[in-house]
Each structure stands twice: as structure tokens, then as C-alpha cells.
Design a protein around this motif. Sequence first.
Motif, short mmCIF file in Angstrom:
data_model
loop_
_atom_site.label_atom_id
_atom_site.label_comp_id
_atom_site.label_asym_id
_atom_site.label_seq_id
_atom_site.Cartn_x
_atom_site.Cartn_y
_atom_site.Cartn_z
N SER A 100 0.86 -1.18 0.00
CA SER A 100 0.00 0.00 0.00
C SER A 100 0.89 1.23 0.00
O SER A 100 1.78 1.35 0.84
N MET A 101 0.65 2.16 -0.94
CA MET A 101 1.59 3.26 -1.09
C MET A 101 0.94 4.48 -1.74
O MET A 101 -0.14 4.40 -2.33
N ASP A 102 1.67 5.57 -1.63
CA ASP A 102 1.33 6.78 -2.37
C ASP A 102 1.67 6.56 -3.84
O ASP A 102 2.69 5.93 -4.16
N ILE A 103 0.86 7.08 -4.73
CA ILE A 103 1.09 6.86 -6.16
C ILE A 103 2.43 7.44 -6.61
O ILE A 103 3.00 6.99 -7.61
N ARG A 104 2.97 8.39 -5.88
CA ARG A 104 4.26 8.97 -6.25
C ARG A 104 5.41 7.98 -6.11
O ARG A 104 6.49 8.19 -6.67
N ASN A 105 5.18 6.91 -5.38
CA ASN A 105 6.22 5.88 -5.20
C ASN A 105 5.99 4.66 -6.08
O ASN A 105 6.66 3.64 -5.91
N LEU A 106 5.07 4.76 -7.03
CA LEU A 106 4.69 3.58 -7.80
C LEU A 106 5.83 3.04 -8.66
O LEU A 106 6.01 1.82 -8.77
N SER B 207 -9.31 5.79 -7.21
CA SER B 207 -9.30 7.14 -7.80
C SER B 207 -9.05 7.12 -9.30
O SER B 207 -9.26 8.13 -9.97
N ARG B 208 -8.53 6.01 -9.81
CA ARG B 208 -8.18 5.84 -11.22
C ARG B 208 -7.07 6.81 -11.67
O ARG B 208 -6.89 7.05 -12.87
N ARG B 209 -6.31 7.33 -10.72
CA ARG B 209 -5.16 8.15 -11.09
C ARG B 209 -4.09 7.32 -11.78
O ARG B 209 -3.26 7.85 -12.53
N VAL B 210 -4.10 6.01 -11.53
CA VAL B 210 -3.10 5.14 -12.14
C VAL B 210 -3.24 5.12 -13.66
O VAL B 210 -2.28 4.86 -14.39
N GLU B 211 -4.44 5.41 -14.16
CA GLU B 211 -4.63 5.48 -15.62
C GLU B 211 -3.77 6.59 -16.21
O GLU B 211 -3.11 6.41 -17.25
N THR B 212 -3.76 7.74 -15.56
CA THR B 212 -2.92 8.85 -16.01
C THR B 212 -1.44 8.48 -15.91
O THR B 212 -0.63 8.82 -16.79
N PHE B 213 -1.10 7.77 -14.86
CA PHE B 213 0.29 7.34 -14.68
C PHE B 213 0.77 6.53 -15.87
O PHE B 213 1.85 6.78 -16.43
N PHE B 214 -0.01 5.54 -16.31
CA PHE B 214 0.42 4.68 -17.41
C PHE B 214 0.34 5.37 -18.77
O PHE B 214 1.01 4.96 -19.71
N ARG B 215 -0.44 6.40 -18.88
CA ARG B 215 -0.50 7.12 -20.15
C ARG B 215 0.73 7.99 -20.37
O ARG B 215 1.15 8.21 -21.51
N TYR B 216 1.33 8.47 -19.29
CA TYR B 216 2.41 9.44 -19.45
C TYR B 216 3.75 8.99 -18.86
O TYR B 216 4.73 9.73 -18.96
N MET C 277 -4.95 -15.31 -9.96
CA MET C 277 -4.53 -14.54 -8.79
C MET C 277 -3.21 -15.01 -8.20
O MET C 277 -2.47 -14.23 -7.59
N ASP C 278 -2.89 -16.29 -8.37
CA ASP C 278 -1.63 -16.79 -7.83
C ASP C 278 -0.42 -16.24 -8.58
O ASP C 278 0.72 -16.43 -8.15
N GLU C 279 -0.67 -15.57 -9.70
CA GLU C 279 0.40 -14.95 -10.48
C GLU C 279 0.47 -13.44 -10.25
O GLU C 279 1.20 -12.75 -10.95
N MET C 280 -0.29 -12.95 -9.28
CA MET C 280 -0.39 -11.50 -9.06
C MET C 280 0.29 -11.07 -7.76
O MET C 280 0.39 -11.84 -6.81
N ILE C 281 0.74 -9.82 -7.76
CA ILE C 281 1.16 -9.14 -6.53
C ILE C 281 0.28 -7.90 -6.41
O ILE C 281 0.37 -6.98 -7.23
N PRO C 282 -0.60 -7.85 -5.40
CA PRO C 282 -1.52 -6.71 -5.28
C PRO C 282 -0.81 -5.46 -4.75
O PRO C 282 0.02 -5.52 -3.84
N ILE C 283 -1.16 -4.33 -5.36
CA ILE C 283 -0.60 -3.04 -4.97
C ILE C 283 -1.76 -2.07 -4.78
O ILE C 283 -2.52 -1.80 -5.72
N HIS C 284 -1.89 -1.54 -3.59
CA HIS C 284 -2.99 -0.61 -3.28
C HIS C 284 -2.48 0.82 -3.35
O HIS C 284 -1.48 1.17 -2.71
N ILE C 285 -3.17 1.63 -4.15
CA ILE C 285 -2.83 3.05 -4.24
C ILE C 285 -3.64 3.81 -3.19
O ILE C 285 -4.87 3.79 -3.20
N GLN C 286 -2.93 4.43 -2.28
CA GLN C 286 -3.60 5.16 -1.21
C GLN C 286 -4.35 6.37 -1.79
O GLN C 286 -3.89 6.99 -2.75
N PRO C 287 -5.51 6.68 -1.23
CA PRO C 287 -6.27 7.83 -1.74
C PRO C 287 -5.53 9.14 -1.50
O PRO C 287 -4.69 9.24 -0.60
N ALA C 288 -5.82 10.11 -2.35
CA ALA C 288 -5.21 11.42 -2.17
C ALA C 288 -5.68 12.02 -0.86
O ALA C 288 -6.74 11.65 -0.32
#
Length: 263
Positions: free
Chosen positions: A78-84, A107-116, A246-257
Motif C-alpha cells: 500500500s503506497m502513495d502513487i508517487r512511489n509507484l 481514484s483511477r489516477r493510475v490510468e494517467t500514470f500509465f498514459r504518461y 490470482m496466484d500470479e499476481m502481486i496486489p498493490i494498493h494506491i492510497q487515496p489522495a
Amino acid sequence: MKTKVVAAPHSLATKVPPKTSVARKQAALKPTPTATGTTECKPAEPNVMVVLAPDRPTVAANIEEDLPPPPLDRSLRSMDIRNLVEVLKPIVEHPVRTYTPLILDRSRRVETFFRYSADFDGIFLPAKKFLLKTLVQKTMTLPEALEEMRTLLVTAMKYGRTLVVDMADSATDFTHKFTSEDAFPAIEVLSECGRRMTKEANWAKVVRDADRENGVFVVREGFKVVVTSVFLIADYDEFLRSAIPMDEMIPIHIQPAQGDADS
């Protein structure tokens, strides 16, 4: 008649030399330094010399073993998106055994992250859209949906980009329904961050002649796969376990702003 015994003359008598004890005296060795740096040990008797080799320094072998990095910890992060970026890189670049990041972001901010992002230039596969069009709206057949997915997959491989499988708030069934060996082999795509698809035995099944350049196809460096979802931490496993591996995944939670609720 009497027999007369005559003694042999003195000159003919046999003389036995007396036994003598011969004691051998060992020569004492006396170390004597020489001009060459060696050491001579000269005994008392002449013409006998023992030369000792000079001391040689012991060279310690310095052997460095290249040990593989430890296995990845698959527990939720679980982290701030700035540390992604700092969190994603050790996962997707692990040299031995990687996993696919499953990013939970309400928040779907991660969509912007992957676009840019320069490191994770994303191509988006809208999983919810294909689910709605094929099963709800009935405006697209399953083969048509799989062909669109194949095109997105091949483009990401060809140009070394990140295939972002956007689940949104859906549980699109990639395990049983939206999968095809010669179009979109979902388990291979979604496992190990897409690394299995870099093997020719796998990518050759989905690449068409039109996808090749001068008859050649190369999976370029930088290709990887991530999955995104807006499900809560408490819900994601229940809803997604039957839809993706799911056994092939590592979950990452983006903390809300700051000031936003993770609801």
C-alpha cells in the motif's frame, strides 16, 4: 708308534682383525643467509649443502559468487502513487521469477500514470468494455472481442510497451471465457508480468503475417503486462480470483489522495 703334532709356523697362522664399532657422526646443519635471499644450511663435512627455498607470500583466492536475488514477497503493498515506479520496477524486472502487478486504485489516477510514464508507456485493454459489448449489449461477438485483444497484445509486444489490462469494476472472465490459444491466451499473457509471451513458442501463435516486418517479428524490450482494478482491498480477491490467475499476481494498493476516501 707315537704321532708327533707339529704347530704351524707363525707366518701361516690366520689373524682375525678385531671388531671395531663404527660410529657415524651426523653433521650439524647451521643456517647461513645468502646474498640472493635464500638460506643455506651447511653441515660440518665439506661438499654437502642443503638450500631452503625462500618464503613465498600466500595469495588468498577472492571468489565472488553471483547469487540470485531472493524471491519476491507477494503480500499486498500500500503506497502513495508517487512511489509507484520504485515499487513496480523490482517486481517487473526480477531476473528469476516475476509476477504481474495487480493495482487497486479507486481514484483511477493510475490510468494517467500509465498514459504518461516514460518507464511504463501503456496500451490499454478495456476488459469491462469487452464484457459489456459481448454479454450485455450483444454488439460484439466473442471472436471479434478476442481479435481486438490480440491486436492490442501484439502492438504492445512489437513496440515494447506496457499492456494495461483495465478491469475497472468488472470481473471479466479471462480464465474461462475471454481466452484463446491463437488469439489471446489469457493465462500466458497475465502470468509473470507477460514474460511467458516473450517465448517464440507462445507469441508465434498470436502473430499474423501482417504483424511482421520483412517476415520477422521481435518482442521488444520493455514489453510487460499489468492489471488494474477499482475494487477495495476487502473485496478484490473474492471478485477476481475466478476471473484472473490470482496466484500470479502481486496486489498493490494506491492510497487515496489527501482528503479523499478510499470508498
